[in-house]
Scaffold this active site. Structure first.
Site: not given
Ligand SMILES: NC(=O)c1ccc[n+]([C@@H]2O[C@H](COP(=O)([O-])OP(=O)(O)OC[C@H]3O[C@@H](n4cnc5c(N)ncnc54)[C@H](O)[C@@H]3O)[C@@H](O)[C@H]2O)c1
Length: 240
Positions: A137, A150, A152, A154
């Protein structure tokens, strides 16, 4: 690497960015393996070929997820691409953050990614081919108020990415990270309208990113064979 017929595992692929990556890779001809803590809904399964496999398990539970990965590798024979996408947030100012909430986020985002990666990385080293992409991120690069746990986790993923890139390079395994900014997904749309407006005002391109713009970057990182150890920011200029 061409995605046709490649076996690709995407963690946390039942919604959001993970689902978009799985759909894009499937459209390019890859055999995608979905992953979730429980069986994906029929609505999700209907977006993939009927014989699509699903890996089940909480990535923070090392014993269970590693046993399930061992069974999966036995069944499919090869994993060509791993996208470590699963992640969580538990935001609050650092002075209010409980030790439990700090540990939960790090145990999922960082240790959970290691739990999934270790057996698959070993398998890729043996096969002398493979690509791993870790979802970091922009806050892992730049920090953010209210996200000590979060950011830390990432930032840790970037160190993990560089180390695995160095360990894997001579055996044909590439490892990179993506650092998204604010992408429209369940994670961001759950924020209040006021918070969303203030975020929008800070993005030079004046909009949230689309999940497929992250999937496009993941595809690029698979297809370009000369990039390893890199973190690509996809944030509409947020971090400028
Ligand atoms: N949406 C954003 O703006 C953004 C920005 C930067 C980074 N990210 C990163 O991108 C990735 C996806 O984000 P998103 O926005 O699609 O989030 P989201 O919450 O829609 O999806 C996250 C997915 O991870 C799964 N998950 C979470 N913890 C889990 C665990 N312990 N075991 C198995 N599955 C697990 C959830 O069930 C879900 O399907 C994440 O790693 C997030 O940190 C997102």
């Amino acid at each position: 690497m061409d995605l046709t017929d490649k076996i690709v595992l995407v963690t946390g692929s039942t919604r959001g960015i993970g689902l978009a990556i799985a759909k894009r890779f499937s459209a390019q001809g890859a055999k995608v393996i979905l992953h979730g803590r429980s069986e994906p809904s029929q609505d999700v399964m209907d977006q993939f070929p009927a014989d699509t496999k699903v890996l089940l398990g909480d990535i923070a539970d090392a014993e269970t997820i590693q046993a399930n990965i061992a069974d999966l590798i036995e069944e499919v024979g090869q994993i060509d691409v791993l996208v470590n996408n699963a992640g969580i947030v538990k935001d609050t100012l650092s002075i209010r953050m409980s030790a439990d909430d700090f540990a939960k986020v790090v145990n999922t985002n960082l240790t959970g990614t290691f739990n999934v990666t270790q057996p698959i990385f070993k398998h890729m080293l043996k096969k002398r081919t493979g690509v791993i992409i870790n979802m970091s991120s922009v806050v892992g690069l730049h920090g953010n108020v209210g996200q000590a746990n979060y950011s830390a986790s990432k930032a840790g993923l970037i160190g993990l990415t560089k180390t695995l890139a160095k360990e894997g390079a001579k055996r044909g395994v590439r490892v990179n990270a993506i650092a998204p900014g604010m992408i429209a997904s369940d994670m961001t749309l759950s924020l209040s309208e006021k918070v969303q407006e203030s975020i929008l005002a800070a993005i030079p391109l004046n909009r949230l990113g689309d999940v497929d713009e992250i999937a496009q970057t993941a595809q690029f990182l698979v297809e370009n064979n000369y990039i390893t150890g890199e973190t690509i920011t996809v944030d509409g200029g947020l971090a400028l």
